[in-house]
Design an enzyme around this catalytic site. Structure first.
Site, mmCIF file in Angstrom:
data_model
loop_
_atom_site.group_PDB
_atom_site.id
_atom_site.type_symbol
_atom_site.label_atom_id
_atom_site.label_comp_id
_atom_site.label_asym_id
_atom_site.label_seq_id
_atom_site.Cartn_x
_atom_site.Cartn_y
_atom_site.Cartn_z
ATOM 1 C CB SER A 1 -1.058 -26.845 -9.932
ATOM 2 O OG SER A 1 -1.036 -27.398 -8.838
ATOM 3 C CD GLN B 1 0.708 -25.912 -5.547
ATOM 4 O OE1 GLN B 1 1.408 -26.403 -4.362
ATOM 5 N NE2 GLN B 1 0.374 -27.164 -6.194
ATOM 6 C CG HIS C 1 0.321 -23.914 0.222
ATOM 7 N ND1 HIS C 1 0.036 -25.725 -0.746
ATOM 8 C CD2 HIS C 1 1.935 -24.159 -0.453
ATOM 9 C CE1 HIS C 1 0.791 -25.912 -0.957
ATOM 10 N NE2 HIS C 1 1.795 -25.049 -1.099
ATOM 11 C CE LYS D 1 1.718 -29.880 1.013
ATOM 12 N NZ LYS D 1 1.424 -29.815 0.142
ATOM 13 C CD GLU E 1 4.398 -25.992 -0.862
ATOM 14 O OE1 GLU E 1 4.469 -27.517 -0.312
ATOM 15 O OE2 GLU E 1 4.224 -26.047 -1.478
ATOM 16 N NE ARG F 1 -4.051 -29.148 -6.595
ATOM 17 C CZ ARG F 1 -3.757 -29.899 -5.777
ATOM 18 N NH1 ARG F 1 -4.813 -29.199 -5.053
ATOM 19 N NH2 ARG F 1 -2.844 -30.145 -4.940
ATOM 20 C CE LYS G 1 -2.997 -33.110 -8.587
ATOM 21 N NZ LYS G 1 -2.385 -33.488 -7.171
HETATM 22 ZN ZN LIG Z 1 2.958 -26.078 -2.849
#
Ligand SMILES: [Zn+2]
Length: 422
Positions: A108, A110, A112, A135, A137, A294, A300
């Site tokens: 998706s 997205q 964070h 989050k 990453e 998202r 989702k």
């Molecule tokens: Zn991500």
């Protein structure tokens, strides 16, 4: 017998539907190589391997002299293994989750949230935002890897607005012209215009954008075979549309950079950076959290308003999204990816064929070591016995412990090690 503080792990697999299937998946290949008893089902997606202590995928300890079953249980009973600084900074928890991802169809669109927004979203909507933590990453390619990341330079977006009338129709003439007129001498004006355009796209009426998307797909499909459709990013649009027909996320390719990583190249996703992984295999490390906003390319829960509100609307070229690794000054075989967050760092360790004895050095942080290539026998004063390491082996290493690798493969080794450099 000395206390066991270095041990092998069996890691949790996530069979999400977007994963590569059977032995096409790097996750499945690593699993079956690391443990010959694992049966790989040819039609099943093997999307993620979780190497860490997350409650939804806590690694199993493969040393029956240790009473605890999982890494999470063991760390809870032995928090000193984290290293003093890590233990104090992260309240006795392993701060990162290390993963391997094998992406077949896009993930998706997205972003964070930062810590502040993460806490707020979690308080307001715990069912959609199950963690209060941020989050960040990082993904490092194992095979050629593609993702969308960050807003494109404005010239590229404007060029798509001029070449793709279906996109322009969704944005509307006023917003499109505002972006076209925004000058590079006024970065705030550019960001504001970009925010308006992107928000108008993402909030357009379902019936309207499905019609425009179908028209665009039809037009690109009918364009002459072999004709260059790069002006409308045709190949990628058709691929995403085949994966997510009628999804607004297909249009985001005109706003976000397409980033292509070669093996060893990395992408860092800080707070509020829009992104989507499209295909390929990578190792990934992230702060322990599940806080994702998202807005498309997903079945989702989507939260368009929050996403459009929070994003970083700073345009930048695709090349600027590749995060550099720095060769260690202490050990020329180690390349460090050290993102601007405290939660994690990753080391890529390339041991050349000429080295037959190599020391995985002690650091003041617990770490997780993954073998991608090569074989060795590992010895450590903190391990119960010799450990035979091959492709797919995963080891937990407590802070301040080292391992000697006695290499047995003719062409060296490739390892990734996740840790926390405070
Ligand atoms: Zn991500």
């Amino acid at each position: 017998m000395a206390e066991i503080r270095v041990f092998p792990l069996s890691c949790a697999v996530q069979n999400y539907s977007w994963g590569k299937v059977g032995l096409e998946s790097e996750v499945a290949k690593l699993l079956s190589s690391g443990d010959p008893l694992v049966q790989i089902e040819p039609d099943r997606p093997y999307a993620e391997l979780w190497m860490g202590a997350h409650p939804r995928g806590d690694a199993i300890i493969r040393d029956n002299r240790i009473p605890q079953k999982t890494l999470g249980q063991w760390i809870a009973d032995n928090p000193a293994c984290l290293g003093t600084k890590v233990k104090d900074t992260f309240q006795g928890q392993l701060p990162f989750l290390f993963k391997v991802l094998s992406v077949d169809t896009a993930l998706s669109i997205q972003a964070h949230p930062n810590k502040e927004l993460a806490a707020k979203l979690h308080a307001q909507f715990p069912e959609h935002y199950p963690d209060a933590n941020h989050k960040p990453e990082m993904a490092i390619a194992l095979t050629p890897f593609e993702g969308l990341c960050g807003f494109r330079p404005v010239e590229e977006i404007v060029s798509f607005l001029q070449n793709v009338p279906e996109l322009r129709a969704l944005i509307g003439e006023v917003a499109a012209e505002q972006l076209e007129r925004s000058g590079s001498d006024d970065p705030r004006g550019v960001s504001a215009a970009l925010r308006v355009c992107f928000t108008r796209l993402m909030k357009s009426e379902k019936k309207f954008f499905v019609d425009q998307l179908n028209m665009l797909v039809k037009r690109i499909s009918q364009e002459e075979e072999g004709k260059d459709t790069s002006g409308s990013n045709g190949e990628l649009l058709l691929r995403l549309h085949s994966q997510y027909p009628g999804d607004i996320g297909c249009f985001t390719i005109y706003f976000l950079n397409l980033v292509k990583l070669e093996p060893g190249e990395a992408m860092f996703l800080g707070a509020n950076e829009p992104h989507a992984y499209l295909r390929g295999d990578c190792v990934e490390c992230m702060a322990c959290s599940d806080n994702t906003v998202r807005a498309g390319l997903t079945p989702k829960f989507i939260d368009v308003l929050t996403l459009c509100e929070m994003l970083n609307y700073t345009p930048a070229p695709s090349s600027s999204k590749i995060f550099p690794a720095v060769q260690s000054q202490l050990d020329p075989n180690v390349y460090v990816y050290d993102p601007p967050v405290p939660d994690f760092a990753i080391m890529r360790i390339e041991i050349p064929a000429s080295i037959k004895l190599y020391l995985i050095s002690a650091i003041d942080s617990a770490s997780i070591l993954l073998v991608i290539q090569g074989t060795a026998v590992g010895t450590s004063t903190a391990a119960a016995s010799e450990m035979s390491l091959c492709r797919g082996s995963v080891l937990f290493i407590s802070a301040n412990e080292s391992i000697s690798l006695h290499l047995s493969s003719p062409d060296g080794m490739l390892l990734f090690r996740a840790c926390c450099l405070l």
